[in-house]
Each structure stands twice: as structure tokens, then as C-alpha cells.
Design a protein around this motif. Structure first.
Motif, PDB file in Angstrom:
ATOM      1  N   VAL A  28       3.503  22.101 -51.067  1.00 35.28           N
ATOM      2  CA  VAL A  28       4.334  23.265 -51.376  1.00 35.28           C
ATOM      3  C   VAL A  28       4.992  23.757 -50.095  1.00 35.28           C
ATOM      4  CG1 VAL A  28       4.389  25.585 -52.361  1.00 35.28           C
ATOM      5  CG2 VAL A  28       2.742  23.911 -53.221  1.00 35.28           C
ATOM      6  N   GLY A  29       6.322  23.978 -50.162  1.00 40.09           N
ATOM      7  CA  GLY A  29       7.042  24.457 -48.990  1.00 40.09           C
ATOM      8  C   GLY A  29       8.251  25.277 -49.383  1.00 40.09           C
ATOM      9  N   GLY A  30       8.754  26.064 -48.430  1.00 38.42           N
ATOM     10  CA  GLY A  30       9.956  26.853 -48.649  1.00 38.42           C
ATOM     11  C   GLY A  30       9.682  28.161 -49.358  1.00 38.42           C
ATOM     12  N   THR A  60      11.376  27.489 -53.316  1.00 39.26           N
ATOM     13  CA  THR A  60       9.975  27.088 -53.211  1.00 39.26           C
ATOM     14  C   THR A  60       9.860  25.730 -53.883  1.00 39.26           C
ATOM     15  OG1 THR A  60       9.183  29.369 -53.276  1.00 39.26           O
ATOM     16  CG2 THR A  60       7.604  27.641 -53.845  1.00 39.26           C
ATOM     17  N   VAL A  61       9.535  24.717 -53.116  1.00 46.11           N
ATOM     18  CA  VAL A  61       9.511  23.346 -53.613  1.00 46.11           C
ATOM     19  C   VAL A  61       8.063  22.900 -53.785  1.00 46.11           C
ATOM     20  CG1 VAL A  61      10.264  20.981 -53.214  1.00 46.11           C
ATOM     21  CG2 VAL A  61      11.683  22.887 -52.429  1.00 46.11           C
ATOM     22  N   ILE A  62       7.741  22.428 -54.984  1.00 44.93           N
ATOM     23  CA  ILE A  62       6.383  22.010 -55.334  1.00 44.93           C
ATOM     24  C   ILE A  62       6.429  20.524 -55.674  1.00 44.93           C
ATOM     25  CG2 ILE A  62       4.433  22.369 -56.901  1.00 44.93           C
ATOM     26  CD1 ILE A  62       5.657  25.203 -57.443  1.00 44.93           C
ATOM     27  N   CYS A  63       5.714  19.730 -54.897  1.00 45.81           N
ATOM     28  CA  CYS A  63       5.717  18.276 -55.083  1.00 45.81           C
ATOM     29  C   CYS A  63       4.291  17.796 -55.357  1.00 45.81           C
ATOM     30  CB  CYS A  63       6.258  17.569 -53.842  1.00 45.81           C
ATOM     31  SG  CYS A  63       7.936  18.008 -53.391  1.00 45.81           S
ATOM     32  N   PRO A  64       3.902  17.650 -56.611  1.00 40.39           N
ATOM     33  CA  PRO A  64       2.553  17.176 -56.910  1.00 40.39           C
ATOM     34  C   PRO A  64       2.491  15.659 -57.046  1.00 40.39           C
ATOM     35  CG  PRO A  64       3.610  17.845 -58.929  1.00 40.39           C
ATOM     36  CD  PRO A  64       4.622  18.085 -57.827  1.00 40.39           C
TER      37      PRO A  64
END
Length: 294
Positions: A28-30, A60-64
Motif C-alpha cells: 500500500v502506498g500513496g 492510495t494504491v493497493i497491490c495485493p
């Protein structure tokens, strides 16, 4: 000494419980409106490394890692529902909610696009925008594959078989099997640096049963869910963007028309690159996503 596993620079890593006995690994970033990015096969969240860095400037970038992939949990296949895209879509909605986002934009590539498609159909109040990269909806994919051209999807038929045979065959040489797709689906080999390719193979090597189960669901329960939605008139009502290789005509069907049947508000564009467009054509991928979000 073993090198540390690659990670998304500047992103914090979380382990989030999304269902009974299932937690997802997520970077998670941003800051700003939430965007969830879902990876494809045979990859992990690392495929978004270029795109995520750009979007994190104002989102807000969420990369699972999807259920069954990467560092996320890989529950045993207890039935067709374990890896149904409906179940995996519920994981994504639960993940976003646990991170404080009841509404979010959603983008997926390949397998992740199928999860995103199902999540958007099942949870239209949560998914504000949808982007699907280089895939057809499951029902259309099976209808489109026929004759000699279907050979490009041999892995779909292999992993659709009952439990046992595909797991043994793939498990006998997982690096050879998964590496085949990393090689033949890439037009620019430099887009997959050695450390990234190694990370993908490491992740797949320990996930053969769950990856097969994901594909097996797409030959059964996922088709049933798509067919039921089609019959009921359920469609994608949010803005939708589809970015694909220019391969529709070569396989004998109109990909844009297939997508329009599901999404009244769809922008369908093509890009000249290999399958792994977020890595081979990140600027075009970012442009597609930013145009959608705008």
C-alpha cells in the motif's frame, strides 16, 4: 547469502485477513482516492511496480497478491467455490474495507482482471471504476476459443481437468511450465528483469495446487456465474476501460464488441506489446488508467 525478495519501493506491506483462514499480502502506498491493482498469471503484485509508482502520486494504491498466489494464503481446494472469482472478488472488497476504503477503483490484468470483473458485477456499490487488461470475460473466452487457434490456450484446458493430473504434470517441472509463459507472452524480454522473473517463478513453484484450482474454477463455477448474470441482465454500470493487445482479429472475434455486451460505458483500446503490458508498456497502461479515473 540469499537476496531479499523484490518489493515495491516506498510502499508499506500489510497482511490483511479477508476471510476465515485467508489473509492477503498487500503493498500500500500513496494518498488520495483508492485504486486496487490485481495481478495476473504467472505473476504477483510486483507486475504493477511501474504503474503503482505513478498512480501513488495522487491515489492510495493497493497491490495485493491474489488468494493462492505470491505471499498470500493458499487454502486447499475444498470445492469449486474456494477459488471462484466470486470468492476472490469478495477477498478484494474485504481487503479494501479493512484498509479503510468502502469505495475504490479496481484494475486487473489477466487472472486479476477476471477477479476484478466479478467483483464489479457483484459489488457495484463498492467499485467506482473498472479496468481490465488483456483478457475476455470468462464466458466469452471459452466461446471464443475453437479450432486450431485454441492451441494458444492449452494451459486453460490442462488446468480445467479434475484434481490430480494437472498438479502432477505441472509440479514435475514448475519452472519450465510457468517460465514458458513468461517467455512466449513477452515481446520485450528486458521488461522482465532477472530478479523479477526469479520472483515470479519462486512464487509459482510453491503455489501449483492453488493456481490450478483458480483455473479449474474458470472452467466451471465461474462460467455458471457469468451465464447467470448474462441471463439476468446484470451489467457493469460503472465506467470501464479495457486495454488489450491487438489480437482479437487474429483469433477471429471482435473483442471490443464482446466487452460492450457487458459494459455500456466501455472504452476499448489496443496497444502493441506483449501480454505483460503493465511491464512492457507502462506509459500506455498508466494513460489508460488515468483517463478512466479522470
Amino acid at each position: 547469502m540469499t537476496s531479499p525478495a523484490p518489493a515495491l519501493p516506498g510502499f508499506a506491506y500489510h497482511r490483511v485477513r479477508v476471510a476465515e483462514g485467508v489473509s492477503l499480502n498487500a503493498a500500500v502506498g500513496g494518498t488520495g482516492p483508492a485504486v486496487v491493482l490485481l495481478h495476473g498469471f504467472p505473476q504477483t503484485h510486483l507486475m504493477w511496480r511501474h504503474v503503482a509508482a505513478d498512480l501513488a502520486a495522487d491515489h492510495t494504491v493497493i497491490c495485493p497478491d491474489l488468494r493462492g498466489y505470491g505471499a498470500s494464503d493458499k487454502p486447499a481446494e475444498a470445492g469449486p467455490g474456494t477459488y471462484a472469482k466470486r470468492t476472490m472478488g469478495e477477498d478484494v472488497v474485504a481487503l479494501a474495507a479493512a484498509l479503510g476504503h468502502d469505495r475504490f477503483a479496481l484494475a486487473g490484468h489477466d487472472r486479476g482482471a477476471l477477479v476484478a470483473f466479478r467483483a464489479a458485477l457483484d459489488h457495484p456499490a463498492a467499485v467506482t471504476h473498472l479496468a481490465c487488461l488483456d483478457v475476455l470475460p470468462t464466458l466469452d473466452m471459452w466461446d471464443a476459443l475453437h479450432g486450431a487457434s485454441a492451441a494458444v490456450g492449452f494451459h486453460l484446458y490442462l488446468m480445467a481437468q479434475p484434481p490430480g493430473l494437472p498438479e502432477r504434470m505441472i509440479g514435475a517441472d514448475p519452472d519450465g511450465f510457468f517460465g514458458h509463459f513468461l517467455d512466449v507472452w513477452t515481446k520485450d524480454p528486458d521488461a522482465l528483469p532477472a530478479e523479477i522473473r526469479a520472483a515470479y517463478l519462486d512464487a509459482c513453484r510453491t503455489a501449483v495446487p492453488s493456481i490450478v484450482a483458480d483455473y479449474r474454477a474458470s472452467a466451471g463455477i465461474d462460467v455458471d456465474h457469468d451465464r447467470a448474470d448474462l441471463a439476468a441482465g446484470n451489467r457493469l454500470r460503472m465506467p470501464v476501460a479495457v486495454l488489450q493487445q491487438d489480437w482479437g482479429a487474429a483469433l477471429g472475434y471482435d473483442a471490443a464488441a464482446l466487452w460492450r455486451a457487458w459494459a455500456p460505458d466501455v472504452r476499448h483500446t489496443t496497444v502493441t506489446c506483449g501480454h505483460f503490458m503493465a511491464e512492457e508498456a507502462p506509459a500506455e497502461t498508466v494513460k489508460t488508467l488515468r483517463n478512466l479515473l479522470a
